[in-house]
Motif scaffolding. Structure first.
Motif, mmCIF file in Angstrom:
data_model
loop_
_atom_site.group_PDB
_atom_site.id
_atom_site.type_symbol
_atom_site.label_atom_id
_atom_site.label_comp_id
_atom_site.label_asym_id
_atom_site.label_seq_id
_atom_site.Cartn_x
_atom_site.Cartn_y
_atom_site.Cartn_z
ATOM 1 N N SER A 18 16.389 46.730 33.649
ATOM 2 C CA SER A 18 17.794 46.593 33.240
ATOM 3 C C SER A 18 17.923 46.646 31.720
ATOM 4 C CB SER A 18 18.413 45.321 33.814
ATOM 5 O OG SER A 18 17.694 44.184 33.393
ATOM 6 N N GLU A 19 16.993 45.998 30.982
ATOM 7 C CA GLU A 19 17.002 46.068 29.521
ATOM 8 C C GLU A 19 16.721 47.485 29.051
ATOM 9 O OE1 GLU A 19 17.676 43.930 26.446
ATOM 10 O OE2 GLU A 19 18.476 43.163 28.312
ATOM 11 N N ALA A 20 15.789 48.176 29.724
ATOM 12 C CA ALA A 20 15.432 49.545 29.343
ATOM 13 C C ALA A 20 16.642 50.459 29.441
ATOM 14 C CB ALA A 20 14.295 50.061 30.224
ATOM 15 N N SER A 21 17.447 50.273 30.475
ATOM 16 C CA SER A 21 18.628 51.141 30.620
ATOM 17 C C SER A 21 19.655 50.859 29.529
ATOM 18 C CB SER A 21 19.247 50.990 32.003
ATOM 19 O OG SER A 21 19.792 49.702 32.178
ATOM 20 N N LYS A 22 19.741 49.606 29.087
ATOM 21 C CA LYS A 22 20.693 49.240 28.030
ATOM 22 C C LYS A 22 20.213 49.683 26.653
ATOM 23 C CE LYS A 22 22.182 45.107 30.488
ATOM 24 N NZ LYS A 22 22.065 43.637 30.504
ATOM 25 N N LYS A 23 18.884 49.687 26.462
ATOM 26 C CA LYS A 23 18.312 49.957 25.141
ATOM 27 C C LYS A 23 17.407 51.183 25.169
ATOM 28 C CE LYS A 23 18.285 45.093 23.818
ATOM 29 N NZ LYS A 23 17.449 43.973 23.365
ATOM 30 N N PHE A 24 17.836 52.226 25.859
ATOM 31 C CA PHE A 24 16.976 53.397 26.051
ATOM 32 C C PHE A 24 16.588 54.067 24.737
ATOM 33 C CE2 PHE A 24 16.061 57.832 27.342
ATOM 34 C CZ PHE A 24 14.955 57.544 28.125
ATOM 35 N N GLY A 25 17.505 54.174 23.802
ATOM 36 C CA GLY A 25 17.198 54.793 22.503
ATOM 37 C C GLY A 25 16.098 54.048 21.781
ATOM 38 N N GLU A 26 16.195 52.725 21.769
ATOM 39 C CA GLU A 26 15.170 51.893 21.130
ATOM 40 C C GLU A 26 13.835 52.037 21.865
ATOM 41 O OE1 GLU A 26 14.169 47.172 20.734
ATOM 42 O OE2 GLU A 26 16.288 47.747 20.720
ATOM 43 N N LEU A 27 13.884 52.065 23.186
ATOM 44 C CA LEU A 27 12.681 52.224 24.008
ATOM 45 C C LEU A 27 11.976 53.530 23.674
ATOM 46 C CD1 LEU A 27 10.971 51.263 26.498
ATOM 47 C CD2 LEU A 27 12.530 52.628 27.881
ATOM 48 N N ARG A 28 12.740 54.611 23.552
ATOM 49 C CA ARG A 28 12.155 55.912 23.213
ATOM 50 C C ARG A 28 11.479 55.875 21.854
ATOM 51 N NH1 ARG A 28 16.751 59.269 22.822
ATOM 52 N NH2 ARG A 28 15.349 60.760 21.896
ATOM 53 N N LYS A 29 12.107 55.247 20.879
ATOM 54 C CA LYS A 29 11.519 55.157 19.531
ATOM 55 C C LYS A 29 10.226 54.360 19.555
ATOM 56 C CE LYS A 29 15.831 55.660 17.018
ATOM 57 N NZ LYS A 29 16.887 54.953 16.278
ATOM 58 N N ARG A 30 10.225 53.229 20.260
ATOM 59 C CA ARG A 30 9.016 52.399 20.338
ATOM 60 C C ARG A 30 7.895 53.136 21.066
ATOM 61 N NH1 ARG A 30 11.483 47.024 22.647
ATOM 62 N NH2 ARG A 30 9.436 47.046 23.645
ATOM 63 N N ALA A 31 8.248 53.966 22.034
ATOM 64 C CA ALA A 31 7.243 54.708 22.820
ATOM 65 C C ALA A 31 6.521 55.749 21.969
ATOM 66 C CB ALA A 31 7.898 55.366 24.028
ATOM 67 N N GLN A 32 7.079 56.117 20.820
ATOM 68 C CA GLN A 32 6.398 57.063 19.933
ATOM 69 C C GLN A 32 5.166 56.423 19.305
ATOM 70 O OE1 GLN A 32 7.356 60.277 19.952
ATOM 71 N NE2 GLN A 32 8.895 59.520 21.397
ATOM 72 N N GLN A 33 5.179 55.096 19.177
ATOM 73 C CA GLN A 33 4.067 54.372 18.554
ATOM 74 C C GLN A 33 3.074 53.843 19.583
ATOM 75 O OE1 GLN A 33 3.933 54.522 15.229
ATOM 76 N NE2 GLN A 33 5.821 55.677 15.441
ATOM 77 N N LEU A 34 3.598 53.234 20.634
ATOM 78 C CA LEU A 34 2.770 52.639 21.689
ATOM 79 C C LEU A 34 3.449 52.846 23.036
ATOM 80 C CD1 LEU A 34 1.913 49.142 20.147
ATOM 81 C CD2 LEU A 34 0.293 50.971 20.605
ATOM 82 N N PRO A 35 2.677 52.983 24.099
ATOM 83 C CA PRO A 35 3.299 53.098 25.422
ATOM 84 C C PRO A 35 4.171 51.870 25.691
ATOM 85 C CG PRO A 35 0.949 53.568 25.555
ATOM 86 C CD PRO A 35 1.218 53.044 24.175
#
Length: 99
Positions: A18-35
């Motif tokens: 549920s948090e991932a769907s709300k903060k997808f842009g932030e999740l994508r940015k963080r995924a560039q550094q670490l899974p």
């Protein structure tokens, strides 16, 4: 074949679905550094990784598959060197694989 070890990660890499769907842009940015690990009911369900890491994983998997194919072929050639009578014709091989 070696033992498969599950990847380790820290709490900062986990996010509920549920948090991932709300903060997808932030999740994508963080995924560039670490899974990033998306959880559902307390269990990891999905992993988001950056494209660069995906390419690295894909390249490594391809290399390992090629090495494994080469190892299998060399093993078969060595086996035939030891026992040439074990050789099968292409027709026999095709018949066997169709059954």
């Amino acid at each position: 074949m070696g033992t498969v070890v599950k990847p380790t990660f820290n709490v900062d890499q986990m996010i509920t679905s549920s948090e991932a769907s709300k903060k997808f842009g932030e999740l994508r940015k963080r995924a560039q550094q670490l899974p990033q690990y998306i959880t559902e009911n307390g269990s990891v369900e999905t992993v988001v990784i950056g494209y660069k890491m995906f390419e690295q994983l894909y390249d490594r998997l391809t290399q390992l598959e090629e090495k494994e194919e080469e190892r299998i072929l060399l093993e078969r050639i060595e086996s035939l060197d030891v026992n040439p009578a074990a050789t099968k014709s292409w027709k026999e091989t095709r018949r066997t694989s169709k059954n």
